[in-house]
Scaffold this motif. Sequence first.
Motif, short mmCIF file in Angstrom:
data_model
loop_
_atom_site.label_atom_id
_atom_site.label_comp_id
_atom_site.label_asym_id
_atom_site.label_seq_id
_atom_site.Cartn_x
_atom_site.Cartn_y
_atom_site.Cartn_z
N GLY A 15 -4.73 6.23 6.14
CA GLY A 15 -4.30 5.01 5.48
C GLY A 15 -2.79 4.94 5.48
N PRO A 16 -2.21 3.86 4.98
CA PRO A 16 -0.75 3.77 4.96
C PRO A 16 -0.12 4.87 4.11
CG PRO A 16 -1.76 2.03 3.62
CD PRO A 16 -2.86 2.69 4.37
N PHE A 17 1.00 5.37 4.59
CA PHE A 17 1.78 6.41 3.90
C PHE A 17 0.99 7.70 3.70
CE2 PHE A 17 3.46 2.29 2.44
CZ PHE A 17 4.77 2.40 2.89
N CYS A 18 0.04 7.97 4.61
CA CYS A 18 -0.79 9.17 4.46
C CYS A 18 -0.01 10.45 4.70
CB CYS A 18 -1.99 9.10 5.40
SG CYS A 18 -1.58 8.95 7.14
N GLU A 19 1.16 10.36 5.32
CA GLU A 19 1.93 11.56 5.65
C GLU A 19 2.64 12.19 4.47
OE1 GLU A 19 1.58 8.87 9.16
OE2 GLU A 19 2.30 8.59 7.10
#
Length: 548
Positions: A15-19
Amino acid sequence: MSVFEVRVDRVLGVGPFCEIGQPRVTATSSREALIAVGGELIRPQWHGRDVSDRSRPNPGWHPTAVYRSGDLTCLFQLTTCWPVNALAFHPTLPLLAIGTGAYDGGWSYEGELLLLDLSTGATVSLLAYPREVRELTWQDPETLGLVLGIPCDEDEKRFGTTSLACSIRRDDWDRATVGMLRMPYGEKPYADASDTDPSVAAAVIERLCTERGRAWTPRRAVWAVQALADGRVLAALEGIAVECWTPTSEDCAWQVPAGGTGYQVNTLPDGRTALALTQTPRSFYGGRWTSEPSVVVEVDLNGGAVRTTLQAASPTIMVSRADGRWALRDTEHDTATMTGAVTLVDPEGAHPSTVQLGRYDLINHYFDIRYAPDLLFLQGMGNKPSHDKWVVAVDTPHGRVRRLFPLEWDASRGGHLFGGCGAYLDDRAGPALVHAGAVHDRAGLLAGNTFVARRKYPTGEPQWVFTADHQATSLDVDADFVYVTFNSGELIILRTVNGAVRTRQQLRVNGHRVVPLSLARVGANRLVIGTLDGRVLDCSVAALQRSG
């Protein structure tokens, strides 16, 4: 000889910003084309195991990532040794200043000032000596304003604060070199500000995702993965006892939520049942740390319904053998209450047997062996349980303890070995355990001091030993190969018969390095890997070339 490549075919739990795990701080570029996020992944340690050691130097566990604001694509990613406190885009140059640091709890306020080049991805550490960096502001294209932590405790009396402010003016920020900023910085006392508020960063992330029609669901630390015969994959992570993914869908089939973190998952031989162990975080109350008991849930794999719930007497780890019998080992660290008990759980529901194996230590005694024909543990000396450890088998139902072999196979070196993950196999070379571990050294983890060893079973003679620089996080085997992941981000495939390396590579997703915590085979030439940032990687193993 075959040379292999492990390819990431699907990324689950994405998903977004999963890092970045949980966001701590954000910054946007002058034209709002880019957003930088400093996040927080958990330290890879739990009540039963610690896999946070790497040989020096190492990049730490605190992520920073830079995203394109329009579609939230991750452009750059790095990790730092200290938490990220401040971010600031240069007003005219493609540069991002990153301030990190924290109080060490006893004397020093350490950290770094990093400069990320957004045209090349290169990062430079600017301070000649470690200092906590608390705030950053580009006052103009040549001047960077800083708020630093004092060097050490004794400076608080002299300055009357733990924060010092300064401005550094230079015309060579685009030609930065390592350690180019040296004291004195012209610092002046500065009023201590409140700590970084992660809720502010989370609100920014949520707003950006909502504006773009995306859902943001932070995930962290997939501690366990298991494969089912039909290709489904089970995973355990923070807030989830166990979840299920199918081979044909990018969406999770079902989840069993948990009040704490899912750390272990075992599937029973019937193929219809999974056991998942969860643990809530320790709490500080009345001047002391307290721990809640672990919980084991029995889950129906057809739809994720919880059949039964077992609350242990204390924090525990789960140990199992190939026929489905399992046990819980007490991991309580409190010397006043620890018992070192192993509880043999009877599948028929009769009163469980209890065996005393001595105090458990998360660094010394973790020994999780897949496919084992026995319930296997590490047991040390009675008064010094971390010393002279032996691999022992505990028989059911009555709990007879059989000493099999010493964990240390080379008595002449006088080594102190730590336990690790492993697997049992029985091939043309005979029955064996392949297990990982580390050799303790008072200077910390040294290069070459971790290992994967194949030992004859049940006598323990070493058949081969592979050495490495970082801790192994997970291991699985098939008839021909041993698959091992390391906390450096590396995956290594070894030959089962002789330990020869068939491939070693850094695991990356979209070009960015990930840290694998868990691994399992899923049929022929397929692996599934759980990551520190909460993703599940569905991977294929492909032969690149063959030669005589």
